[in-house]
Design an enzyme around this catalytic site. Structure first.
Site, PDB file in Angstrom:
ATOM      1  N   CYS A  23       0.938  -1.313  -0.078  1.00 20.91           N
ATOM      2  CA  CYS A  23       0.057   0.117   0.099  1.00 20.91           C
ATOM      3  C   CYS A  23       1.000   1.439   0.186  1.00 20.91           C
ATOM      4  O   CYS A  23       0.551   2.216  -0.722  1.00 20.91           O
ATOM      5  CB  CYS A  23      -0.824  -0.086   1.049  1.00 20.91           C
ATOM      6  SG  CYS A  23      -0.344  -0.553   2.765  1.00 20.91           S
ATOM      7  N   HIS A  34      -2.965   5.912   4.715  1.00 22.19           N
ATOM      8  CA  HIS A  34      -1.479   6.464   4.768  1.00 22.19           C
ATOM      9  C   HIS A  34      -1.152   7.561   4.626  1.00 22.19           C
ATOM     10  O   HIS A  34      -1.478   8.119   3.471  1.00 22.19           O
ATOM     11  CB  HIS A  34      -0.523   5.340   4.237  1.00 22.19           C
ATOM     12  CG  HIS A  34      -0.910   3.793   4.796  1.00 22.19           C
ATOM     13  ND1 HIS A  34      -1.276   3.610   5.999  1.00 22.19           N
ATOM     14  CD2 HIS A  34      -0.342   2.544   4.099  1.00 22.19           C
ATOM     15  CE1 HIS A  34      -1.359   2.167   6.285  1.00 22.19           C
ATOM     16  NE2 HIS A  34      -0.924   1.784   5.403  1.00 22.19           N
TER      17      HIS A  34
END
Length: 332
Positions: free
Chosen positions: A126, A235
């Site tokens: 990710c 994130h």
């Protein structure tokens, strides 16, 4: 068309199911699959209830595509079995990413690396996906010499138990299941995945190795520090990138603004910059805080945010599959 989601009851598997459901794909058979302890659970897909089945039963159904998000061990055991019966596997674990025979794909960057013989396709980490989405067009234009990245990673990247730990701590409960070695609420932990002999974590080395593979350039110097933070939405990354060629900030903004899947949010005077709270549930990668690093030439600072469960995992996997279906239709 038969599509299986392997790990359908996990955080990423649930989002894969959601993204598939909202897509325009014509899916004749949806097959939710999970480990033995989750077999028999129910999953809602396009307003219909499906019962979760096990791996063997799913294998006998011979799906056209299998989206794997069940961890590296399950992928190493079962992905080759599905591939052997003609199922195209798109795997979200780290099991196949650095295998030279397996393409590591971000569709906007290197979908064309997939060949007909590739029955297993790896979905990148990710943190890597969102960074290369912003850096790929800049690398093509200016050439990247060096990247220094610090990540601020959501607890959702560790899974449902990590979310549970944080929620327990916020309610002053500290005796439940613990995923992290330390309290995560009101804390930051400079520890994502396990530590290696070189002092870096696996997560940090994934960013290094996967970025080079996706951008097809082993000469790029990369160093990373990955940090877990008590947020949910996605994130965030502080990226310092040194180029081989000179750049202009206005040109960088314009180039990123034209990049599919990238949204520029860069107006500090109006407090406009990417944040995980705003990125949650979105499929784009958000970029802001664009500014020169005045300490050395040809170097840019940038802030990159994305929902790690969507573009960082589920959405990217579904986009890979959509690209393959589109190619098959075009060739028919």
């Amino acid at each position: 068309m038969k599509i299986a989601v392997i790990g359908a009851t996990g955080l990423v598997g649930k989002v894969m199911t959601e993204v598939l459901g909202k897509s325009k794909l014509s899916i004749d058979t949806f097959i939710p699959v999970a480990s033995a302890k989750s077999v028999g659970n129910e999953v809602n897909f396009r307003n219909r209830i499906y019962t979760v089945i096990g791996m063997e039963e799913a294998l006998h159904l011979k799906p056209d595509f299998a989206l794997f998000s069940a961890g590296g061990d399950a992928s190493r055991e079962w992905a080759p079995k599905f591939a052997a019966i003609g199922t195209r596997v798109i795997d979200n674990s780290s099991a196949w990413r650095m295998d030279h025979s397996v393409p590591l794909v971000v569709p906007e960057i290197n979908q064309d690396s997939i060949r007909s013989e590739h029955m297993i396709i790896a979905n990148p980490n990710c943190s890597t996906i969102q960074m290369v989405m912003a850096l790929a067009p800049l690398h093509k234009k200016y050439g990247i010499k060096r990247i220094v990245v610090s990540t601020y990673q959501s607890v959702t990247g560790t899974g449902a138990k990590a979310v549970g730990q944080m929620e327990d701590e916020r309610n002053n409960r500290f005796d439940g299941d613990r995923v992290y070695a330390h309290v995560i609420d009101k804390n930051v932990i400079p520890h994502c995945d396990s530590f290696l002999d070189n002092g870096y974590t696996k997560e940090e080395m994934k960013i290094v190795d996967e970025t080079r593979k996706i951008l097809d350039d082993l000469s790029i110097q990369i160093t990373a520090t990955a940090v877990r933070v008590p947020v949910m939405g996605g994130h965030s990354e502080a990226v310092n990138v040194e180029f081989l060629e000179e750049f202009e900030l206005d040109e960088v903004r314009a180039l990123l603004s034209r990049t599919p899947g990238v949204v520029v949010q860069d107006n500090p005077a109006r407090n406009l910059y990417p944040m995980p709270r705003l990125a949650q549930g979105q499929d784009d990668v958000f970029v802001g805080r664009l500014r020169r690093d005045d300490s050395q030439p040809r170097t840019l600072n940038m802030w990159i945010v994305s929902d790690n469960l969507r573009k960082g995992a589920a959405t990217n996997a579904v986009q890979i599959m959509q690209g393959l279906i589109g190619e098959a239709v075009a060739q028919a």
